[in-house]
Design an enzyme around this catalytic site. Structure first.
Site, short mmCIF file in Angstrom:
data_model
loop_
_atom_site.label_atom_id
_atom_site.label_comp_id
_atom_site.label_asym_id
_atom_site.label_seq_id
_atom_site.Cartn_x
_atom_site.Cartn_y
_atom_site.Cartn_z
N ASN A 37 0.81 -1.21 0.00
CA ASN A 37 0.00 0.00 0.00
C ASN A 37 0.85 1.27 0.00
O ASN A 37 1.66 1.49 0.89
CB ASN A 37 -0.89 -0.01 1.25
N HIS A 122 -14.70 -4.42 11.30
CA HIS A 122 -14.29 -3.12 11.84
C HIS A 122 -15.50 -2.26 12.17
O HIS A 122 -16.33 -2.00 11.31
CB HIS A 122 -13.50 -2.35 10.78
N ARG A 147 -13.68 -5.14 15.92
CA ARG A 147 -12.64 -4.19 16.26
C ARG A 147 -13.27 -2.82 16.46
O ARG A 147 -14.08 -2.39 15.63
CB ARG A 147 -11.61 -4.13 15.12
N TYR A 159 -6.38 7.51 12.46
CA TYR A 159 -6.39 6.17 11.87
C TYR A 159 -7.66 5.39 12.27
O TYR A 159 -8.04 5.37 13.43
CB TYR A 159 -5.15 5.36 12.30
N ASP A 211 -6.88 -1.50 17.73
CA ASP A 211 -5.59 -1.32 17.05
C ASP A 211 -4.98 0.02 17.45
O ASP A 211 -5.55 1.08 17.17
CB ASP A 211 -5.83 -1.36 15.53
N HIS A 213 -2.06 0.96 16.35
CA HIS A 213 -1.34 1.40 15.14
C HIS A 213 0.02 2.02 15.45
O HIS A 213 0.37 3.08 14.92
CB HIS A 213 -2.23 2.34 14.32
N GLU A 237 -3.75 -4.36 19.60
CA GLU A 237 -2.86 -4.59 18.45
C GLU A 237 -1.83 -3.48 18.29
O GLU A 237 -2.16 -2.30 18.48
CB GLU A 237 -3.76 -4.66 17.19
N GLU A 263 1.76 -6.80 11.53
CA GLU A 263 1.32 -6.57 10.14
C GLU A 263 2.40 -5.91 9.28
O GLU A 263 2.35 -6.03 8.07
CB GLU A 263 0.02 -5.74 10.11
N ARG A 284 0.39 -11.26 13.50
CA ARG A 284 -0.53 -10.53 12.62
C ARG A 284 -0.08 -10.48 11.16
O ARG A 284 -0.62 -9.69 10.37
CB ARG A 284 -0.64 -9.08 13.14
N HIS A 313 -3.51 -10.56 8.99
CA HIS A 313 -3.87 -9.20 8.58
C HIS A 313 -4.79 -9.26 7.35
O HIS A 313 -4.45 -9.92 6.37
CB HIS A 313 -2.56 -8.49 8.23
N ASP A 317 -6.14 -3.52 1.60
CA ASP A 317 -4.93 -3.47 0.76
C ASP A 317 -4.29 -4.85 0.58
O ASP A 317 -3.29 -4.98 -0.13
CB ASP A 317 -3.91 -2.44 1.27
N GLU A 340 -8.83 -11.20 10.34
CA GLU A 340 -9.40 -9.88 10.07
C GLU A 340 -10.08 -9.91 8.70
O GLU A 340 -9.55 -10.47 7.75
CB GLU A 340 -8.28 -8.83 10.06
N TRP A 403 1.93 6.85 12.54
CA TRP A 403 0.53 7.04 12.13
C TRP A 403 -0.37 5.92 12.60
O TRP A 403 -0.10 4.80 12.50
CB TRP A 403 0.45 7.16 10.61
O1 KDG Z 1 -1.88 -0.20 4.50
C1 KDG Z 1 -2.02 0.00 5.87
C2 KDG Z 1 -3.10 -0.91 6.41
O2 KDG Z 1 -2.82 -2.23 6.02
C3 KDG Z 1 -3.21 -0.87 7.91
O3 KDG Z 1 -3.36 0.46 8.32
C4 KDG Z 1 -4.42 -1.68 8.35
O4 KDG Z 1 -3.68 -1.63 10.62
C5 KDG Z 1 -4.38 -2.12 9.77
C6 KDG Z 1 -5.24 -3.25 10.14
O5 KDG Z 1 -5.10 -3.70 11.27
O6 KDG Z 1 -6.03 -3.69 9.31
MG MG Z 2 -3.44 -3.00 12.27
#
Ligand code: KDG
Ligand code: MG
Length: 403
Positions: A37, A122, A147, A159, A211, A213, A237, A263, A284, A313, A317, A340, A403
């Protein structure tokens, strides 16, 4: 059975995807996903310029040897671009082998260990009423594990939060990445109140995930894990940035909230300390970013020795090809945890014809020989590649943040 051709298809049905199509001299066709991605063309070029010329004429049945040839043979090991390219070759060859055997891939991986694959969906909301509605919407779609991502008062876009009623897709088709603002203290204050409200509304049974992130320091993650303990999360996560495996030691010492990470990892080596010291509960990785089915199987077997389970994951994407490959593993392995599942758009499904299904909270890869996803090249041609970037995060003083 020899590899006669290999083609790299970059298409953008709703979002960008990189797909490898391998053809054999007896007419079998296999697909692999190399979507990275925001950096898609790097993976496409790695495949086209450096891998495809090595594939022509090779024995399509020699999957392990081809994996080692591309991994060790490059000399420059690991990394997201290399491992996505290797993953695409590996999955395409497994697809071909399973088609040659006339079986769905999971049969070649040992057969089904379960009848269905528990999936989580989600839910997100800019505020609590929107979030509760979103949880109800996922439940209505059949999800039994959810989630939860919430907006934070004072922060505009962060995010995981989609605009009302829209699917979340973080990669924006802009010439430059979008810039978001982040405030860790505000997030840490707000999130436990969100989980308290969600538990009060939906009761103790519903498995809930969250998550982070990669946005917290170890001590912040430890504090959050502790604060969320009363709400019994299925997992927390990516609580800290993924590069630092030792960080999880500190988090683990302070909380019994289960931890998931990986991930952005691309080999089993990224998990070595985490698995051996049992610092995490779920791995993940995606098939697409971790070298394919061959490498994932080894990773999962290693994790299983330490009672660490899987949580592949599965955002949008990961193309339907990468998703399907993961589902065959999910069905076959013993230490499956959860999968997921962010359904793709109708445009994506027009290009990628799939046999996997989602029903009553459970996914299944289907019984079609191979991985069960075919790419419609004519349809793919309609959707031209458009550059897209993931957002970046800045603290209020302008400092760039995870991010
Ligand atoms: O490309 C970035 C995504 O794959 C990511 O932000 C998704 O964190 C993610 C998730 O848990 O699905
Ligand atoms: Mg994630």
């Amino acid at each position: 059975m020899r590899i006669a051709g290999a083609d790299v298809i970059v298409t953008s049905p709703g979002r960008n995807f990189v797909t490898l199509e391998i053809t054999t001299d007896d007419g079998l066709v296999g697909y692999g996903d190399a979507t990275l991605n925001g950096r898609e063309l790097a993976a496409a070029s790695y495949l086209r310029d450096h891998v495809v010329p090595l594939l022509i004429g090779r024995d399509a049945h020699k999957i392990e040897d081809t994996w080692q040839y591309l991994y060790r043979g490059a000399y420059w090991r690991r990394g997201p671009v290399t491992m996505a390219a290797i993953a695409a070759v590996d999955v395409a060859l497994w697809d071909i082998k399973a088609k040659a055997a006339g079986m769905p891939l999971y049969q070649l991986l040992g057969g089904a260990s379960r009848t269905g694959i528990r999936a989580y969906g989600h839910a997100s909301g800019r505020d609590l009423p929107e979030l509760l509605d979103s949880v109800r919407a996922r439940q209505a779609e059949g999800f039994r594990s959810i989630r939860v991502q919430s907006g934070v008062p004072g922060l505009e876009t962060i995010y995981g939060i989609s605009a009302r009623g829209k699917d979340y897709e973080p990669a924006g088709r802009h010439p430059l990445p979008n810039e978001e603002t982040w405030d860790t203290r505000a997030y840490l204050r707000h999130l436990p109140t969100v989980f308290e409200a969600v538990r009060n509304e939906f009761g103790p049974e519903l498995p809930l995930l969250h998550d982070c992130h990669h946005r917290l320091t170890p001590i912040q993650a430890a504090k959050l894990g502790k604060a969320l303990e009363p709400y019994d999360l299925f997992w927390l996560e990516d609580c800290t940035p993924a590069e630092n495996q030792e960080a999880l030691r500190l988090v683990r010492e302070h909380t019994t909230t289960p931890l998931a990470i990986g991930e952005v990892f691309n080999t089993a080596f990224d998990y070595q300390t985490l698995i051996r010291e049992q610092l995490i509960d779920y791995v993940r990785s995606a098939v697409t970013h971790t070298g394919g089915v061959t490498a994932m199987r080894k990773l999962f077997d290693y994790a299983g020795l330490y009672q660490v389970k899987t949580g592949i994951h599965g955002p949008t994407d990961i193309s339907p090809v990468g998703m399907a490959a993961g589902l065959h593993l999910d069905l076959a392995i013993h230490n499956f945890g959860i999968q997921e599942f962010m359904p793709h758009s109708a445009e994506t499904y027009e290009v990628f014809r799939r046999s996997y299904t989602f029903e009553d909270g459970y996914l299944h890869p289907g019984e079609t020989p191979g991985i069960g996803v075919e790419l419609d090249k004519k349809a793919a041609e309609k959707f031209e590649y458009e550059p897209a970037y993931l957002p970046v995060n800045r603290l209020r003083d302008g400092t760039l943040h995870d991010w």
